[in-house]
Design a protein around this motif. Sequence first.
Motif, PDB file in Angstrom:
ATOM      1  N   UNK A 188       0.705  -1.175   0.114  1.00 45.62           N
ATOM      2  CA  UNK A 188      -0.044   0.036  -0.046  1.00 45.62           C
ATOM      3  C   UNK A 188       0.807   1.155  -0.031  1.00 45.62           C
ATOM      4  N   UNK A 189       0.098   2.450  -0.020  1.00 52.06           N
ATOM      5  CA  UNK A 189       0.992   3.771   0.065  1.00 52.06           C
ATOM      6  C   UNK A 189       0.036   4.767   0.688  1.00 52.06           C
ATOM      7  N   UNK A 190       0.727   5.989   1.095  1.00 50.59           N
ATOM      8  CA  UNK A 190      -0.280   7.038   1.509  1.00 50.59           C
ATOM      9  C   UNK A 190      -1.010   7.537   0.308  1.00 50.59           C
ATOM     10  N   UNK A 191      -0.279   7.963  -0.787  1.00 53.43           N
ATOM     11  CA  UNK A 191      -0.490   8.697  -1.989  1.00 53.43           C
ATOM     12  C   UNK A 191      -0.193   7.663  -3.147  1.00 53.43           C
ATOM     13  N   UNK A 192      -1.005   8.268  -4.368  1.00 58.36           N
ATOM     14  CA  UNK A 192      -0.643   7.587  -5.577  1.00 58.36           C
ATOM     15  C   UNK A 192       0.825   7.984  -6.263  1.00 58.36           C
ATOM     16  N   UNK A 193       1.213   7.211  -7.379  1.00 59.07           N
ATOM     17  CA  UNK A 193       2.234   7.395  -7.956  1.00 59.07           C
ATOM     18  C   UNK A 193       3.508   7.229  -7.496  1.00 59.07           C
ATOM     19  N   UNK A 194       3.657   6.198  -6.228  1.00 60.76           N
ATOM     20  CA  UNK A 194       4.891   5.890  -5.725  1.00 60.76           C
ATOM     21  C   UNK A 194       5.595   4.634  -6.272  1.00 60.76           C
ATOM     22  N   UNK A 195       4.810   3.945  -7.372  1.00 57.47           N
ATOM     23  CA  UNK A 195       5.513   2.842  -7.754  1.00 57.47           C
ATOM     24  C   UNK A 195       4.893   1.450  -7.169  1.00 57.47           C
ATOM     25  N   UNK A 196       3.795   1.708  -6.378  1.00 51.85           N
ATOM     26  CA  UNK A 196       3.361   0.234  -5.552  1.00 51.85           C
ATOM     27  C   UNK A 196       3.020  -0.631  -6.554  1.00 51.85           C
ATOM     28  N   UNK A 197       2.414  -0.455  -7.600  1.00 52.87           N
ATOM     29  CA  UNK A 197       1.754  -1.747  -8.435  1.00 52.87           C
ATOM     30  C   UNK A 197       3.146  -2.246  -9.030  1.00 52.87           C
ATOM     31  N   UNK A 198       4.077  -1.378  -9.447  1.00 53.65           N
ATOM     32  CA  UNK A 198       5.285  -2.053 -10.011  1.00 53.65           C
ATOM     33  C   UNK A 198       6.017  -3.036  -9.212  1.00 53.65           C
ATOM     34  N   UNK A 199       5.940  -2.624  -7.877  1.00 45.03           N
ATOM     35  CA  UNK A 199       6.738  -3.117  -6.667  1.00 45.03           C
ATOM     36  C   UNK A 199       6.002  -4.545  -6.472  1.00 45.03           C
ATOM     37  N   UNK A 250     -12.767 -20.505  -1.466  1.00 49.64           N
ATOM     38  CA  UNK A 250     -12.127 -21.765  -0.552  1.00 49.64           C
ATOM     39  C   UNK A 250     -11.731 -22.782  -1.577  1.00 49.64           C
ATOM     40  N   UNK A 251     -12.166 -22.881  -2.861  1.00 50.73           N
ATOM     41  CA  UNK A 251     -11.614 -23.641  -3.735  1.00 50.73           C
ATOM     42  C   UNK A 251     -10.350 -23.440  -4.377  1.00 50.73           C
ATOM     43  N   UNK A 252      -9.902 -22.038  -4.188  1.00 50.96           N
ATOM     44  CA  UNK A 252      -8.738 -21.621  -4.741  1.00 50.96           C
ATOM     45  C   UNK A 252      -7.537 -21.335  -3.764  1.00 50.96           C
ATOM     46  N   UNK A 253      -8.006 -20.985  -2.577  1.00 53.15           N
ATOM     47  CA  UNK A 253      -7.035 -20.368  -1.526  1.00 53.15           C
ATOM     48  C   UNK A 253      -5.743 -21.524  -1.324  1.00 53.15           C
ATOM     49  N   UNK A 254      -5.932 -22.495  -1.161  1.00 53.09           N
ATOM     50  CA  UNK A 254      -4.880 -23.560  -0.892  1.00 53.09           C
ATOM     51  C   UNK A 254      -4.026 -23.740  -1.986  1.00 53.09           C
ATOM     52  N   UNK A 255      -4.381 -23.223  -3.174  1.00 55.39           N
ATOM     53  CA  UNK A 255      -3.317 -23.303  -4.412  1.00 55.39           C
ATOM     54  C   UNK A 255      -2.264 -22.379  -4.277  1.00 55.39           C
ATOM     55  N   UNK A 256      -2.351 -21.405  -3.386  1.00 53.43           N
ATOM     56  CA  UNK A 256      -1.316 -20.285  -3.367  1.00 53.43           C
ATOM     57  C   UNK A 256      -0.536 -20.283  -2.059  1.00 53.43           C
ATOM     58  N   UNK A 257       0.802 -19.865  -2.337  1.00 55.57           N
ATOM     59  CA  UNK A 257       1.778 -19.810  -1.018  1.00 55.57           C
ATOM     60  C   UNK A 257       1.495 -18.446  -0.702  1.00 55.57           C
ATOM     61  N   UNK A 258       1.130 -17.582  -1.510  1.00 56.74           N
ATOM     62  CA  UNK A 258       1.217 -16.123  -1.153  1.00 56.74           C
ATOM     63  C   UNK A 258       0.197 -15.262  -1.845  1.00 56.74           C
ATOM     64  N   UNK A 259      -0.601 -14.626  -1.408  1.00 53.49           N
ATOM     65  CA  UNK A 259      -1.439 -13.465  -1.850  1.00 53.49           C
ATOM     66  C   UNK A 259      -1.110 -11.983  -1.714  1.00 53.49           C
ATOM     67  N   UNK A 260      -0.577 -11.595  -2.932  1.00 51.92           N
ATOM     68  CA  UNK A 260      -0.422 -10.142  -2.789  1.00 51.92           C
ATOM     69  C   UNK A 260      -1.230  -9.175  -3.244  1.00 51.92           C
ATOM     70  N   UNK A 261      -1.919  -8.151  -2.263  1.00 54.59           N
ATOM     71  CA  UNK A 261      -2.768  -7.258  -2.561  1.00 54.59           C
ATOM     72  C   UNK A 261      -2.234  -5.931  -3.081  1.00 54.59           C
ATOM     73  N   UNK A 262      -2.567  -5.375  -3.937  1.00 49.24           N
ATOM     74  CA  UNK A 262      -2.075  -4.349  -4.409  1.00 49.24           C
ATOM     75  C   UNK A 262      -3.148  -3.360  -4.046  1.00 49.24           C
ATOM     76  N   UNK A 263      -3.250  -2.528  -3.092  1.00 43.62           N
ATOM     77  CA  UNK A 263      -4.276  -2.034  -2.407  1.00 43.62           C
ATOM     78  C   UNK A 263      -4.323  -0.408  -3.281  1.00 43.62           C
ATOM     79  N   UNK A 264      -5.151   0.162  -3.083  1.00 41.24           N
ATOM     80  CA  UNK A 264      -5.486   1.696  -3.150  1.00 41.24           C
ATOM     81  C   UNK A 264      -4.540   2.478  -2.391  1.00 41.24           C
ATOM     82  N   UNK A 265      -4.585   3.808  -2.696  1.00 39.37           N
ATOM     83  CA  UNK A 265      -3.674   4.682  -1.831  1.00 39.37           C
ATOM     84  C   UNK A 265      -4.567   5.168  -0.749  1.00 39.37           C
ATOM     85  N   UNK A 266      -4.004   5.467   0.237  1.00 42.64           N
ATOM     86  CA  UNK A 266      -4.823   6.322   1.434  1.00 42.64           C
ATOM     87  C   UNK A 266      -5.397   5.531   2.572  1.00 42.64           C
ATOM     88  N   UNK A 267      -6.200   5.982   3.294  1.00 44.76           N
ATOM     89  CA  UNK A 267      -7.067   5.280   4.286  1.00 44.76           C
ATOM     90  C   UNK A 267      -8.377   5.399   4.033  1.00 44.76           C
TER      91      UNK A 267
END
Length: 290
Positions: free
Chosen positions: A26-37, A125-142
């Motif tokens: 996540x980030x406090x504001x947009x345009x910081x490269x969050x999605x690229x990371x 529930x049919x998919x969650x155990x297929x993954x080791x990691x879930x990365x959530x690319x959130x919006x910016x802010x609170x």
Amino acid sequence: MITKLRNGIVNHAGTAKTTCEIIAITSGKGGVGKTTISINQAIDLRKLNKNVLIIDADLHLGNADLLLGIRTKYSVADVVKKKVSLAEAIVTTQNKIDLLPASMASLDLIESEDSVLRNLARAFKAFEHNYDYIIIDTGAGIAMNVLSFLLGADKISVVITPDPASITDAYAVIKVVKSVDKNIPVFLTANMVNHPDEGEVLYKKMNLMAHKFLNSHVLYGGAIVRDDIIARSVKQQRPFMIDHPNSAAANAIRAINRRLLQTSGTNALQEHNLFERVIQTKKTTVEWNH
């Protein structure tokens, strides 16, 4: 009044523990490269033979699909409208990571009745155990739809740049998260710095503020130096972890992942999948807003 999310959570006997780890970036504001990371961290984890799902939860400016060089046909909103199944909405990319796209219409999902989220939770529930990691690319802010994902994660990575507005807004995110739960691991990742030392200075300042004003602390995620390779990779829609695996930026991503993976993070909702967690955290953020 702030309600402590991790107090009083009931874990039903016999519920299988979710095996995948949920990391919110996540980030406090947009345009910081969050999605690229986010994308390049996911690719690095895949290179470690981990199964990874990226959820593009930036409901206003979601563009993970564009940066991956793909076009998606469906999103979570289509699943909610019962146009397609969750399986059809999840796209496997050429980099062998999966993507669940969001859209502006997905905002209604987070603000909708819990029955909609419960339906998604059952489907997931049919998919969650297929993954080791879930990365959530959130919006910016609170905003509430951002906090719902953050507070449901096992670990949070906050991306900042040397820009004063980015630093101020990042502190606001950390303040809200730590006000609800001091125990959740929050990492600080400095992007677009001129030298790695600049990233460490930013981290030390933020950590000092967390100690002084929040009676808590943040962890050092790492620093990514400003690099033309990163800018080109975004324009070409080709992640630099693929085309430039030995670059300074790629090495920085590997270091960030190593720190994340070496730090333990336990969510009181760990026996529940992501959408079940959002149901719980949504209630907490609504109470916080009041």
